[in-house]
Motif scaffolding. Sequence first.
Motif, mmCIF file in Angstrom:
data_model
loop_
_atom_site.group_PDB
_atom_site.id
_atom_site.type_symbol
_atom_site.label_atom_id
_atom_site.label_comp_id
_atom_site.label_asym_id
_atom_site.label_seq_id
_atom_site.Cartn_x
_atom_site.Cartn_y
_atom_site.Cartn_z
ATOM 1 N N TRP A 158 0.833 -1.202 0.000
ATOM 2 C CA TRP A 158 0.000 0.000 0.000
ATOM 3 C C TRP A 158 0.873 1.259 0.000
ATOM 4 C CZ3 TRP A 158 -5.104 0.848 -0.637
ATOM 5 C CH2 TRP A 158 -5.577 2.134 -0.353
ATOM 6 N N ALA A 159 1.967 1.233 0.749
ATOM 7 C CA ALA A 159 2.832 2.409 0.878
ATOM 8 C C ALA A 159 3.771 2.596 -0.310
ATOM 9 C CB ALA A 159 3.645 2.314 2.164
ATOM 10 N N ALA A 160 3.854 1.626 -1.204
ATOM 11 C CA ALA A 160 4.743 1.721 -2.365
ATOM 12 C C ALA A 160 4.285 2.846 -3.292
ATOM 13 C CB ALA A 160 4.769 0.386 -3.109
ATOM 14 N N PRO A 161 5.162 3.347 -4.164
ATOM 15 C CA PRO A 161 4.790 4.459 -5.036
ATOM 16 C C PRO A 161 3.568 4.168 -5.913
ATOM 17 C CG PRO A 161 7.165 4.142 -5.061
ATOM 18 C CD PRO A 161 6.586 2.974 -4.314
ATOM 19 N N VAL A 162 2.727 5.179 -6.066
ATOM 20 C CA VAL A 162 1.555 5.096 -6.926
ATOM 21 C C VAL A 162 1.357 6.452 -7.580
ATOM 22 C CG1 VAL A 162 -0.002 5.661 -5.000
ATOM 23 C CG2 VAL A 162 -0.900 4.497 -7.039
ATOM 24 N N ASN A 163 0.942 6.425 -8.837
ATOM 25 C CA ASN A 163 0.743 7.682 -9.571
ATOM 26 C C ASN A 163 -0.434 7.516 -10.529
ATOM 27 O OD1 ASN A 163 0.960 10.170 -10.714
ATOM 28 N ND2 ASN A 163 2.905 9.812 -11.734
ATOM 29 N N THR A 164 -1.607 7.852 -10.032
ATOM 30 C CA THR A 164 -2.831 7.809 -10.821
ATOM 31 C C THR A 164 -3.545 9.154 -10.666
ATOM 32 O OG1 THR A 164 -4.330 7.068 -9.065
ATOM 33 C CG2 THR A 164 -3.040 5.351 -10.205
ATOM 34 N N PRO A 165 -4.594 9.418 -11.430
ATOM 35 C CA PRO A 165 -5.307 10.675 -11.233
ATOM 36 C C PRO A 165 -5.832 10.877 -9.819
ATOM 37 C CG PRO A 165 -5.918 9.745 -13.352
ATOM 38 C CD PRO A 165 -5.070 8.716 -12.651
ATOM 39 N N VAL A 166 -6.130 9.797 -9.090
ATOM 40 C CA VAL A 166 -6.767 9.936 -7.783
ATOM 41 C C VAL A 166 -5.813 9.632 -6.642
ATOM 42 C CG1 VAL A 166 -8.639 9.084 -6.310
ATOM 43 C CG2 VAL A 166 -9.023 9.420 -8.758
ATOM 44 N N LEU A 167 -5.058 8.562 -6.727
ATOM 45 C CA LEU A 167 -4.087 8.214 -5.685
ATOM 46 C C LEU A 167 -2.687 8.512 -6.183
ATOM 47 C CD1 LEU A 167 -5.368 4.802 -4.214
ATOM 48 C CD2 LEU A 167 -5.979 7.144 -3.565
ATOM 49 N N ARG A 168 -1.926 9.233 -5.371
ATOM 50 C CA ARG A 168 -0.583 9.629 -5.807
ATOM 51 C C ARG A 168 0.289 9.845 -4.574
ATOM 52 N NH1 ARG A 168 -1.988 13.867 -8.266
ATOM 53 N NH2 ARG A 168 -2.465 12.835 -10.243
ATOM 54 N N TRP A 169 1.282 9.003 -4.402
ATOM 55 C CA TRP A 169 2.288 9.225 -3.364
ATOM 56 C C TRP A 169 3.549 8.454 -3.721
ATOM 57 C CZ3 TRP A 169 -2.429 6.892 -1.460
ATOM 58 C CH2 TRP A 169 -2.370 5.508 -1.299
ATOM 59 N N GLY A 170 4.674 8.897 -3.175
ATOM 60 C CA GLY A 170 5.962 8.228 -3.374
ATOM 61 C C GLY A 170 6.566 8.396 -4.742
ATOM 62 N N CYS A 171 5.992 9.252 -5.587
ATOM 63 C CA CYS A 171 6.495 9.426 -6.960
ATOM 64 C C CYS A 171 7.119 10.800 -7.128
ATOM 65 C CB CYS A 171 5.369 9.255 -7.970
ATOM 66 S SG CYS A 171 4.700 7.595 -8.035
#
Length: 329
Positions: A316-329
């Motif tokens: 869950w805490a790994a990088p994500v980059n979408t229009p709605v969820l974005r963290w770690g990027c």
Amino acid sequence: MKKLINSAESLVSDVLRGMAIAHPGLRVDHATRVIARAGGPVPGKVGLVSGGGSGHEPLHGGFVGRGMLDAAVPGEVFTSPTPDRILAALRSADSGSGVLQIVKNYSGDRLNFAMAAELAADEGHEVRTVVVDDDVAGADGGAGRRGTGATVFVERICGALAEEGADLAAVAEAGERVNAASRSIAIALSPCTAPAVGRPGFELGPDEIEFGVGIHGEPGLRREPLRPARELVARAMEPLLAGLPPGGGESLVMVNGLGATPLQELYVVLHETAGVLREGGLNIAHSLVGNYVTALDMAGVSITVCRADAPMLALWAAPVNTPVLRWGC
């Protein structure tokens, strides 16, 4: 009915054109209505595909991108996408390592995604399916529990694992584990209005709620009088916690608006939810508060809880980059 649309017939096409402008990181095929990652399938990575009827935005197109879905396919409002369009999404997501379909447990979705998987297999694509069935309040005919908010958890954790290079069997197994560890329930304060119908799907009195409503406006467990948030959350959490695997520990929690609920009310619900979870020995490791799985213009809330183990929390805490969820990027 008052809606900012051109017509019910053009609504989905118009939405996709707006998404393409707003999110250049997405590639929208207007012929097939497939929303995909702009760079195409990632070589060597398992592809993830999901979809379903429109009207639940940002699900599913808002979760296309690094760390989540490779492609999403919307149908008409509250209507499953057709098998040929799902097949186009499967093709767009397959880099040669296979594709996982994440399907909400509704009869139409299961049928059409199964047909698409058969067609894809005939073309040489390896396809696995995870069915999400987290709603403790209701069933879709004889199909079992409805699929709702846990879809976001499955898409996120499977997407993170696929991004790490796991194979198709491992990604599918992770999706099954997340689904088994997650339960949801929803409360409607008002009905929703489908554009093609032009009137509310059901009626509620001024002091009534629908306890356990479905994300298409399906009937819930019962009608109840409106109560303070503390009481509503306590009553909602009883069947939700009863459906979770036993034990304490860490959890993922989503307090989700159904389309017309002020954010301040969702924060109140999260506060009350956290108190109930603490009493049950569950700590909130990560939470989402906002609109993630909506029902057009319905006022209300859904609560989703996943009893998460350490691998789930790390993904869950790994990088994500979408229009709605974005963290770690």
